[in-house]
Design a protein around this motif. Structure first.
Motif, PDB file in Angstrom:
ATOM      1  N   HIS A 171     -21.749 -45.488  -5.779  1.00  0.00           N
ATOM      2  CA  HIS A 171     -23.138 -45.364  -6.219  1.00  0.00           C
ATOM      3  C   HIS A 171     -23.283 -45.073  -7.715  1.00  0.00           C
ATOM      4  N   THR A 172     -22.183 -45.089  -8.455  1.00  0.00           N
ATOM      5  CA  THR A 172     -22.254 -44.872  -9.900  1.00  0.00           C
ATOM      6  C   THR A 172     -21.412 -45.922 -10.622  1.00  0.00           C
ATOM      7  N   ASN A 173     -21.607 -45.998 -11.937  1.00  0.00           N
ATOM      8  CA  ASN A 173     -20.853 -46.999 -12.692  1.00  0.00           C
ATOM      9  C   ASN A 173     -19.437 -46.545 -13.048  1.00  0.00           C
ATOM     10  N   LEU A 174     -19.024 -45.370 -12.584  1.00  0.00           N
ATOM     11  CA  LEU A 174     -17.634 -44.971 -12.793  1.00  0.00           C
ATOM     12  C   LEU A 174     -16.676 -45.945 -12.112  1.00  0.00           C
ATOM     13  N   GLN A 175     -17.147 -46.626 -11.073  1.00  0.00           N
ATOM     14  CA  GLN A 175     -16.310 -47.602 -10.376  1.00  0.00           C
ATOM     15  C   GLN A 175     -15.940 -48.795 -11.266  1.00  0.00           C
ATOM     16  N   HIS A 176     -16.736 -49.037 -12.301  1.00  0.00           N
ATOM     17  CA  HIS A 176     -16.489 -50.180 -13.178  1.00  0.00           C
ATOM     18  C   HIS A 176     -15.718 -49.800 -14.444  1.00  0.00           C
ATOM     19  N   ALA A 177     -15.478 -48.501 -14.649  1.00  0.00           N
ATOM     20  CA  ALA A 177     -14.778 -48.064 -15.860  1.00  0.00           C
ATOM     21  C   ALA A 177     -13.309 -48.462 -15.807  1.00  0.00           C
ATOM     22  N   ARG A 178     -12.772 -48.777 -16.957  1.00  0.00           N
ATOM     23  CA  ARG A 178     -11.365 -49.124 -17.093  1.00  0.00           C
ATOM     24  C   ARG A 178     -10.666 -48.068 -17.950  1.00  0.00           C
ATOM     25  N   VAL A 179      -9.364 -47.957 -17.780  1.00  0.00           N
ATOM     26  CA  VAL A 179      -8.608 -46.981 -18.556  1.00  0.00           C
ATOM     27  C   VAL A 179      -8.871 -47.189 -20.047  1.00  0.00           C
ATOM     28  N   GLY A 180      -9.227 -46.105 -20.727  1.00  0.00           N
ATOM     29  CA  GLY A 180      -9.540 -46.162 -22.146  1.00  0.00           C
ATOM     30  C   GLY A 180     -11.014 -46.264 -22.452  1.00  0.00           C
ATOM     31  N   ASP A 181     -11.844 -46.564 -21.445  1.00  0.00           N
ATOM     32  CA  ASP A 181     -13.283 -46.684 -21.676  1.00  0.00           C
ATOM     33  C   ASP A 181     -13.895 -45.335 -22.053  1.00  0.00           C
ATOM     34  N   PRO A 182     -14.905 -45.352 -22.951  1.00  0.00           N
ATOM     35  CA  PRO A 182     -15.583 -44.108 -23.311  1.00  0.00           C
ATOM     36  C   PRO A 182     -16.553 -43.677 -22.219  1.00  0.00           C
ATOM     37  N   ILE A 183     -16.579 -42.382 -21.938  1.00  0.00           N
ATOM     38  CA  ILE A 183     -17.440 -41.812 -20.910  1.00  0.00           C
ATOM     39  C   ILE A 183     -18.215 -40.654 -21.535  1.00  0.00           C
ATOM     40  N   ASN A 184     -19.546 -40.651 -21.375  1.00  0.00           N
ATOM     41  CA  ASN A 184     -20.361 -39.577 -21.921  1.00  0.00           C
ATOM     42  C   ASN A 184     -20.063 -38.255 -21.213  1.00  0.00           C
ATOM     43  N   VAL A 185     -19.942 -37.187 -21.997  1.00  0.00           N
ATOM     44  CA  VAL A 185     -19.643 -35.858 -21.459  1.00  0.00           C
ATOM     45  C   VAL A 185     -20.755 -34.885 -21.834  1.00  0.00           C
ATOM     46  N   GLU A 186     -21.242 -34.150 -20.836  1.00  0.00           N
ATOM     47  CA  GLU A 186     -22.075 -32.982 -21.099  1.00  0.00           C
ATOM     48  C   GLU A 186     -21.459 -31.808 -20.349  1.00  0.00           C
ATOM     49  N   VAL A 187     -21.027 -30.793 -21.096  1.00  0.00           N
ATOM     50  CA  VAL A 187     -20.474 -29.604 -20.460  1.00  0.00           C
ATOM     51  C   VAL A 187     -21.614 -28.728 -19.955  1.00  0.00           C
ATOM     52  N   ASP A 188     -21.258 -27.734 -19.159  1.00  0.00           N
ATOM     53  CA  ASP A 188     -22.249 -26.851 -18.546  1.00  0.00           C
ATOM     54  C   ASP A 188     -22.960 -26.039 -19.623  1.00  0.00           C
ATOM     55  N   VAL A 189     -24.280 -26.189 -19.717  1.00  0.00           N
ATOM     56  CA  VAL A 189     -25.051 -25.488 -20.748  1.00  0.00           C
ATOM     57  C   VAL A 189     -24.946 -23.982 -20.581  1.00  0.00           C
ATOM     58  N   LEU A 190     -24.763 -23.491 -19.352  1.00  0.00           N
ATOM     59  CA  LEU A 190     -24.630 -22.050 -19.142  1.00  0.00           C
ATOM     60  C   LEU A 190     -23.383 -21.511 -19.838  1.00  0.00           C
ATOM     61  N   ALA A 191     -22.318 -22.309 -19.854  1.00  0.00           N
ATOM     62  CA  ALA A 191     -21.091 -21.899 -20.539  1.00  0.00           C
ATOM     63  C   ALA A 191     -21.334 -21.785 -22.041  1.00  0.00           C
ATOM     64  N   LYS A 192     -22.141 -22.675 -22.582  1.00  0.00           N
ATOM     65  CA  LYS A 192     -22.424 -22.625 -24.023  1.00  0.00           C
ATOM     66  C   LYS A 192     -23.247 -21.391 -24.378  1.00  0.00           C
ATOM     67  N   TYR A 193     -24.199 -21.036 -23.531  1.00  0.00           N
ATOM     68  CA  TYR A 193     -25.009 -19.836 -23.782  1.00  0.00           C
ATOM     69  C   TYR A 193     -24.159 -18.573 -23.671  1.00  0.00           C
ATOM     70  N   VAL A 194     -23.270 -18.531 -22.678  1.00  0.00           N
ATOM     71  CA  VAL A 194     -22.386 -17.376 -22.517  1.00  0.00           C
ATOM     72  C   VAL A 194     -21.515 -17.202 -23.761  1.00  0.00           C
ATOM     73  N   GLU A 195     -20.962 -18.307 -24.256  1.00  0.00           N
ATOM     74  CA  GLU A 195     -20.137 -18.231 -25.459  1.00  0.00           C
ATOM     75  C   GLU A 195     -20.934 -17.683 -26.631  1.00  0.00           C
ATOM     76  N   ARG A 196     -22.147 -18.171 -26.818  1.00  0.00           N
ATOM     77  CA  ARG A 196     -22.972 -17.719 -27.949  1.00  0.00           C
ATOM     78  C   ARG A 196     -23.281 -16.236 -27.823  1.00  0.00           C
ATOM     79  N   LEU A 197     -23.632 -15.775 -26.625  1.00  0.00           N
ATOM     80  CA  LEU A 197     -23.969 -14.362 -26.435  1.00  0.00           C
ATOM     81  C   LEU A 197     -22.749 -13.467 -26.641  1.00  0.00           C
ATOM     82  N   CYS A 198     -21.602 -13.914 -26.088  1.00  0.00           N
ATOM     83  CA  CYS A 198     -20.389 -13.117 -26.253  1.00  0.00           C
ATOM     84  C   CYS A 198     -19.940 -13.087 -27.702  1.00  0.00           C
TER      85      CYS A 198
END
Length: 204
Positions: A171-198
């Motif tokens: 159900h996603t286009n990950l099935q069409h990705a080939r080795v080396g293809d670029p994939i968009n990444v978004e990390v968990d925003v909660l982790a970014k806020y925790v880092e900033r506060l700490c």
């Protein structure tokens, strides 16, 4: 705001460069009721609908900034993209909180089929390592996924392991990705806020 649960695959029908290094992207979304100004996640990147019709054809404006930070710059007519409409207050949060703000590009490293599922490995920039924890959440091409393993940083990159169940694969286009293809990444925003506060507390 999104949940990382892909609603459908859309087809790119036109890519038009415009002034200042931006791009106008036309998609067949199959959503008949998109409104001008509505947010739509395209491969996990939050885009604004600038035009649409009842057939589901929709146009989005992709800024030079978005092109520089995402894999949307690689799209051509015929490509399939992951689509998700913004959540509402009544939406079940089946994935995790996804902003649609891409933090970097991963590269598909390997895919191994195991008991119907697929064990997939992605290489990520080292700068994103602090926000990745085993069994934590990550969005790849807008898909909410769980991190099974994290390998040490080496030469400016590190790798994560993820299991894709058959539903996610088909159900996603990950099935069409080939080795080396670029994939968009978004990390968990909660982790970014925790880092900033700490960081602020440790330097106070």
């Amino acid at each position: 705001m999104f949940s990382g649960i892909i609603e459908r695959l859309g087809e790119v029908t036109a890519v038009e460069p415009v002034a200042d290094g931006a791009m106008r992207l036309t998609l067949q979304t199959a959503f008949p009721d998109l409104a001008q100004g509505e947010s739509l996640a395209v491969n996990g990147a939050c885009m604004t609908i600038v035009a649409s019709d009842e057939t589901g054809d929709a146009e989005v404006f992709v800024s030079a900034e978005s092109l520089a930070r995402t894999n949307l710059k690689t799209l051509v007519a015929g490509h399939l993209v992951n689509l998700e409409r913004a959540v509402t207050l009544a939406t079940r949060l089946s994935g995790h909180l996804v902003q649609g703000h891409i933090d970097g590009e991963a590269r598909l490293a390997s895919v191994i089929q195991e008991d119907g599922a697929r064990s997939v490995r992605f290489d990520l920039p080292a700068s994103l390592a602090p926000y990745c924890v085993e069994k934590g959440s990550i969005a790849l091409n807008g898909v909410s996924l769980t991190l099974n393993s994290i390998e040490p940083v080496d030469a400016g990159r590190f790798a994560v392991g993820i299991t894709l169940i058959p539903h996610t694969w088909t159900h996603t286009n990950l099935q069409h990705a080939r080795v080396g293809d670029p994939i968009n990444v978004e990390v968990d925003v909660l982790a970014k806020y925790v880092e900033r506060l700490c960081h602020a507390s440790l330097n106070a």
